[in-house]
Design a protein around this motif. Structure first.
Motif, PDB file in Angstrom:
ATOM      1  N   PHE A 193       0.875  -1.401  -0.076  1.00 48.24           N
ATOM      2  CA  PHE A 193       0.103  -0.032   0.022  1.00 48.24           C
ATOM      3  C   PHE A 193       0.755   1.060  -0.211  1.00 48.24           C
ATOM      4  N   LEU A 194       1.792   1.220   0.871  1.00 46.46           N
ATOM      5  CA  LEU A 194       2.664   2.625   0.909  1.00 46.46           C
ATOM      6  C   LEU A 194       3.432   2.685  -0.548  1.00 46.46           C
ATOM      7  N   ASP A 195       3.798   1.556  -1.191  1.00 45.82           N
ATOM      8  CA  ASP A 195       4.482   1.683  -2.515  1.00 45.82           C
ATOM      9  C   ASP A 195       3.325   2.377  -3.274  1.00 45.82           C
ATOM     10  N   ARG A 196       2.206   1.879  -3.413  1.00 49.26           N
ATOM     11  CA  ARG A 196       1.108   2.391  -4.422  1.00 49.26           C
ATOM     12  C   ARG A 196       0.716   3.903  -3.949  1.00 49.26           C
ATOM     13  N   ALA A 197       0.640   4.167  -2.889  1.00 50.33           N
ATOM     14  CA  ALA A 197       0.280   5.515  -2.532  1.00 50.33           C
ATOM     15  C   ALA A 197       1.243   6.645  -2.322  1.00 50.33           C
ATOM     16  N   ARG A 198       2.488   6.185  -2.365  1.00 48.86           N
ATOM     17  CA  ARG A 198       3.716   7.037  -1.999  1.00 48.86           C
ATOM     18  C   ARG A 198       3.617   8.303  -3.312  1.00 48.86           C
TER      19      ARG A 198
END
Length: 467
Positions: A327-332
């Motif tokens: 999720f953090l990768d997607r939202a960064r």
């Protein structure tokens, strides 16, 4: 809200009120450096690291002392078995411990005293106890000094025991003791079986500190006669912590206001320990999962709950943490410039409830699910704000993937570069095959990548890979 902690001494959950407003003094019993650290050892370090981080996050200045026992019977016995100097063994195992704790992002303590460096303070404390009538030198010529448990009426109050019900202290030959429950403060040098380097001068002859007295002396030196929290594993409650409290208070020192104890990690229902031979050494475990995943596995359980270790449970924890990372990768790329890293109220409430990390982790996963929903709904800015909140919560738990402490070091850097270049090259070939609608070749390349232990995820911003 106010942080509430379960105090082992009172068996109550009480508001944490530091002796000095805005400042917290914590003393944690570290390891006896006799052999390599295992998963059970580092759980305690992780638990109290979370306490330290939460106090810091809520505005406290923290003085965090974690000792090392670098001389004792076990170290002497193991070094003799291996044919090495006791101090060489202790130093080597201390390096192993440092590496293990660094691998799971445990912050270095404010200071890490060792017993061998504090003999003057230990001797001074023993002299105070003798002067107050709570300790005595053995009359058998051994050079031992003992704490007189019958002289201290409150002995046993930490663990709710009567002296009459206690087992004899097995830390020295009972012939020099007035009561078999009396415990050693100073151990006279046994010149026929111990190296001379394992002794220091004292008023009672050459010798070395007993196990319990070292912690009282070092806590007093660095945190003063009274401090806020004393922590350690639940197995240390008796006799170690019981004896620490008795000798400290008998010397006129109020000692700890709160006692916190973390539970065991067990294997087959038994405490994980070196003596049982069922220990899982940290380097071996880190061949299976990353340090951040091992830390997540331990943080996800409440510090007072026993954990039955299994690789299946560890693998499931690793998968759960990877969902957070994904999720953090997607939202960064969608994080707004003005985003603030405020902690959700539910997370704060969980942490203030006796460091309720299971509830805190549940809040993180709720935020991740909501963030993924927002991304799928193309509500990018809201998802970005969710990512900032998730990162802030992970920071408190020492689990933020962006923390430089998790960066690979040394020769691993070059290895990562090589793997990254090879993976990208194969992904470019696969992308070209997909562009040419050569689906068979694209699938074959993906299978080749997967066979090498690399997972590929197709995302709106392009393929991403992970080992």
């Amino acid at each position: 809200m106010t942080l509430r902690l379960h105090d082992t001494a009172t068996r109550e959950t009480r508001d944490f009120v530091p002796l000095v407003p805005g400042r917290a003094g914590i003393y944690v019993c570290g390891l006896t450096v006799q052999s390599e650290p295992h998963v059970g050892h580092v759980r305690s370090a992780v638990n109290f690291d979370v306490l330290r981080r939460w106090l810091s996050a809520t505005g406290h200045e923290v003085d965090f002392i974690r000792n090392v026992t670098d001389i004792d019977d076990k170290i002497l016995a193991k070094s003799a078995e291996q044919g090495v100097h006791w101090y060489a063994l202790a130093a080597a195992m201390k390096r192993e411990l440092d590496a293990a704790l660094a691998a799971i992002n445990v912050l270095p303590p404010t200071y890490e005293p060792g017993a061998t460096g504090h003999v003057p303070e230990i001797v001074e404390l023993i002299e105070q106890l003798i002067a107050r009538g709570h300790a005595y030198a053995a009359e058998d010529g051994s050079g031992d000094v003992y704490f007189d448990v019958r002289s201290w009426p409150a002995y046993g109050e930490l663990t709710r025991q009567r002296v009459e019900d206690m087992e004899p202290a097995g830390d020295a030959d009972p012939r020099g003791k007035r009561d078999p429950r009396d415990f050693a403060l100073w151990k006279g040098w046994k010149k026929d079986s111990e190296p001379q380097t394992a002794s220091w001068p004292s008023p009672w002859g050459p010798g070395r500190p007993g196990w319990h007295i070292e912690c009282s002396a070092m806590a007093g030196k660095y945190l003063g006669p009274a401090f806020d929290v004393h922590g350690g594993g639940v197995d240390l409650r008796f006799p170690h912590h019981e004896n620490e409290q008795a000798q400290s208070r008998a010397a006129g020192r109020p000692f700890a206001s709160y006692w916190l104890h973390n539970a065991w990690i067990t294997t087959a229902g038994e405490k994980m320990s070196k003596s049982l031979g069922n220990s899982l050494l940290i380097p071996s475990v880190l061949e299976r999962v990353r340090g951040i995943e091992l830390r997540y596995y331990m943080v996800a359980a409440h510090y007072r709950s026993h954990v039955e270790f299994s690789f299946e449970a560890l693998d499931e924890a690793a998968k759960a943490f990877r969902r957070i990372e994904d999720f953090l990768d997607r939202a960064r790329v969608h994080v707004p410039v003005d985003a603030t890293s405020e902690l959700p109220d539910a997370f704060v409430a969980a942490m203030d409830d006796d460091l309720g990390t299971p509830g805190a982790v549940a809040v993180i996963h709720d935020c991740v699910r909501e963030g993924n929903r927002l991304l799928d709904a193309r509500a990018s800015e809201e998802a970005g704000r969710n990512a900032v909140a998730v990162a802030a919560m992970l920071d408190v738990l020492g689990l933020n993937p962006a923390d430089p402490a998790w960066a690979t070091r040394g020769s691993d850097d070059r290895l990562t570069e090589v793997v990254d270049a090879l993976a990208k090259g194969l992904l470019e070939e696969r992308a070209a095959a997909r562009e040419a609608k050569d689906w068979a070749r694209a699938d074959a390349i993906r299978d080749r990548i997967k066979a090498a232990g690399v997972e590929v995820e197709d995302t709106p911003t392009g393929p991403k890979w992970s080992v």
